[in-house]
Scaffold this motif. Structure first.
Motif, short mmCIF file in Angstrom:
data_model
loop_
_atom_site.label_atom_id
_atom_site.label_comp_id
_atom_site.label_asym_id
_atom_site.label_seq_id
_atom_site.Cartn_x
_atom_site.Cartn_y
_atom_site.Cartn_z
N GLY A 316 1.10 -1.33 0.00
CA GLY A 316 -0.06 0.09 -0.12
C GLY A 316 0.86 1.33 0.10
O GLY A 316 2.06 1.19 0.25
N PRO A 317 0.09 2.51 -0.39
CA PRO A 317 1.04 3.58 -0.31
C PRO A 317 1.56 3.96 1.12
O PRO A 317 1.04 3.45 2.02
N VAL A 318 2.68 4.73 1.33
CA VAL A 318 3.10 5.34 2.53
C VAL A 318 2.00 6.05 2.94
O VAL A 318 1.57 7.07 2.12
N GLY A 319 1.60 5.97 4.41
CA GLY A 319 0.67 7.05 5.09
C GLY A 319 1.14 7.32 6.29
O GLY A 319 2.36 7.27 6.60
N GLY A 320 0.33 7.99 7.19
CA GLY A 320 0.54 8.14 8.37
C GLY A 320 1.83 9.07 8.84
O GLY A 320 2.28 9.92 7.75
N ILE A 321 2.44 8.87 9.76
CA ILE A 321 3.51 9.55 10.38
C ILE A 321 4.82 9.89 9.06
O ILE A 321 5.21 10.63 9.09
N LEU A 322 4.89 8.65 8.49
CA LEU A 322 6.17 8.46 7.86
C LEU A 322 5.51 9.33 6.55
O LEU A 322 6.80 9.86 5.77
N ALA A 323 4.79 9.23 6.17
CA ALA A 323 4.07 10.04 4.86
C ALA A 323 4.39 11.42 5.33
O ALA A 323 4.85 12.43 4.63
N GLU A 324 4.12 12.12 6.66
CA GLU A 324 4.26 13.26 7.05
C GLU A 324 5.73 13.69 6.89
O GLU A 324 6.16 14.81 6.67
#
Ligand code: FAD
Length: 335
Positions: A316-324
Motif C-alpha cells: 500500500g502507499p506510505v501514509g501516517g507519520i512516515l508520509a508526513e
C-alpha cells in the motif's frame, strides 16, 4: 504477508470455528467444509521426519520449555534434531529476517512466528508468543507442554537483510511485533566485531511496562543501546504506566507519534542524517543517506505510522507519520 493481528479482529476466516454457536456455528461449519474441500498447498504439505527443515514440508519439533512472561505471552523453546537443520550456507539458509510456520494440529491452521535468536547449532529456536483471547494458534501453543511435538515449516523470508544496502535502519514495533527486529538485532546488529556501517534505531511500544518483552530480550537491547549509542538507539514507549517497572527513566508514556519519531531520529547536529535525507537544503558535498523504516505490529499501529496495507497484504502507499515526514515507498517496509 498477513500482519500481526489487532485486538479486535483477524483476517483469517477460520478463526471463528471454535467459538461460534447457532447461526454463526453454521457459518463456521461452512467455512470449515470449504477449508477441507478446497486444496491449500501449504496446509496439505507433507510431514517429513528425515528431510531438512524446509518451507515445502512440515518437520516435527519438540517443545523443550514454555515459560510464562506475563498475562498473555510465553517464551517457547522448540528443538529440531541437528540433522534436520537446513544446510545451504552458514546456519543455514536462514538469513535474517525469517520466520517459521507453526501448525495447530487440532484444526490444521498455521501461523508464522519469528525465532528470536534464529536457530542454533543444536537446532533450538526460541519464540515469544502472544495468545489472543479468541486467537487460535497462540492459545494452542500456550497449552503445549515440554516434550510435546509441534509441526513447523520454514524458513520463510520476512524481509532480507543485505549488508551495505542502508545507512540507517529505523525499526518501529508494537507488542510481539518486536520479534523480527529482535532477530535482526541478535543476528546482525549485536554480533561482536560486526563491521556493518549501518546505524539502527528501534522504537518499541507496549501497552504497559508489564507487557514489555521478557527480560532476556530487554536486557540485551538496553545494554547494547547503552554501550553502542553511536550504532544502536532504543526508544521504549507505553500507552500507560502500570507502575510495574523498576525504573521509570527507561520508557516514555504515550504513543510513538510524529514528535517521537523526529526526536529519536534527529541528532543534535544541524548537519544530522535526518536533514541530509529529508531537508530541501541538503549539503551538496554529502551524498543522500539511504534510510529505511521497518514497521511491525498491530494493524492500527501500522496504519498510524506508515499507512494501511494495500489489497491482499500488499504494502500500500506510505501514509501516517512516515508520509508526513516525506518518506517514499522505497524507504518504508511494513512487515
Ligand atoms: C512474519 C510474521 C511473524 C510473526 N511472528 C510472531 C511472533 O514471533 N510472535 C507472535 O506472538 N506472533 C507473531 N506473528 C503473529 C502470528 O502469526 C499470529 O498472527 C498471531 O499469533 C495470532 O494468531 P492466532 O491464531 O493466535 O490468532 P487468530 O485466530 O488469528 O486471531 C487473532 C485475533 O483476531 C481475533 N479473532 C479471532 N477470530 C475472530 C473472529 N471470528 N472475529 C473477530 N475477531 C477474531 C482474536 O481474538 C485475536 O484478537 C507473526 C506474524 C507474521 C506475519
Amino acid at each position: 504477508m498477513p500482519p500481526f493481528p489487532n485486538k479486535g479482529g483477524s483476517r483469517r476466516a477460520f478463526s471463528a470455528t471454535r467459538a461460534a454457536p447457532g447461526v454463526a456455528g453454521l457459518l463456521a461449519g461452512a467455512c470449515l467444509a470449504a477449508y477441507f474441500i478446497y486444496p491449500d498447498e501449504s496446509r496439505s504439505a507433507p510431514t517429513s521426519q528425515d528431510a531438512p527443515l524446509s518451507p515445502t514440508h512440515f518437520t516435527p519439533a519438540t517443545l523443550l520449555s514454555s515459560e510464562t512472561c506475563n498475562h498473555d505471552t510465553k517464551l517457547i523453546k522448540l528443538n529440531i534434531p541437528k540433522h534436520l537443520i537446513p544446510v545451504d550456507g552458514s546456519l543455514h539458509g536462514c538469513r535474517p529476517i525469517w520466520s517459521i510456520f507453526v501448525k495447530d494440529d487440532d484444526i490444521q491452521v498455521e501461523r508464522p512466528y519469528t525465532p528470536l535468536e534464529g536457530i542454533d547449532e543444536e537446532g533450538n529456536m526460541l519464540l515469544w508468543v502472544k495468545a489472543y483471547p479468541k486467537g487460535e494458534v497462540g492459545r494452542w501453543l500456550h497449552s503445549k507442554k515440554p516434550n510435546e511435538q509441534i509441526e513447523i515449516r520454514g524458513p520463510l523470508q520476512t524481509w532480507l537483510w543485505n549488508e551495505n544496502e542502508w545507512d540507517e535502519v529505523v525499526m518501529i514495533s508494537g507488542g510481539t511485533g518486536i520479534t523480527p527486529f529482535y532477530q535482526l538485532f541478535h543476528s546482525v546488529i549485536r554480533p561482536a566485531g560486526s563491521t556493518s556501517g549501518t546505524r539502527f534505531t528501534l522504537l518499541h511500544s507496549s501497552r504497559t511496562p508489564s507487557d514489555f518483552p521478557p527480560p532476556l530480550m530487554m536486557r540485551q537491547l538496553m545494554d547494547y543501546a547503552e554501550q553502542h549509542s553511536d550504532r544502536f538507539r532504543l526508544g521504549l514507549f507505553v500507552d500507560s504506566d502500570d507502575g510495574s517497572a523498576a525504573s521509570r527513566n527507561t520508557f516514555r508514556e504515550g504513543r510513538i507519534n510524529l514528535e517521537a519519531v523526529r526526536k529519536y531520529t534527529e541528532p543534535d547536529s544541524p548537519q544530522n542524517w535526518w536533514n541530509r535525507a529529508f531537508s530541501s537544503s541538503k549539503p551538496t558535498t554529502s551524498p543522500q543517506r539511504r534510510i529505511l523504516f521497518l514497521v511491525c505490529g498491530p494493524e492500527p499501529m501500522i496504519s498510524a505510522i506508515a499507512g494501511p496495507y494495500g489489497r491482499n497484504f500488499s504494502q500500500g502507499p506510505v501514509g501516517g507519520i512516515l508520509a508526513e515526514l516525506g518518506c517514499t515507498s522505497a524507504q518504508v517496509r511494513k512487515l
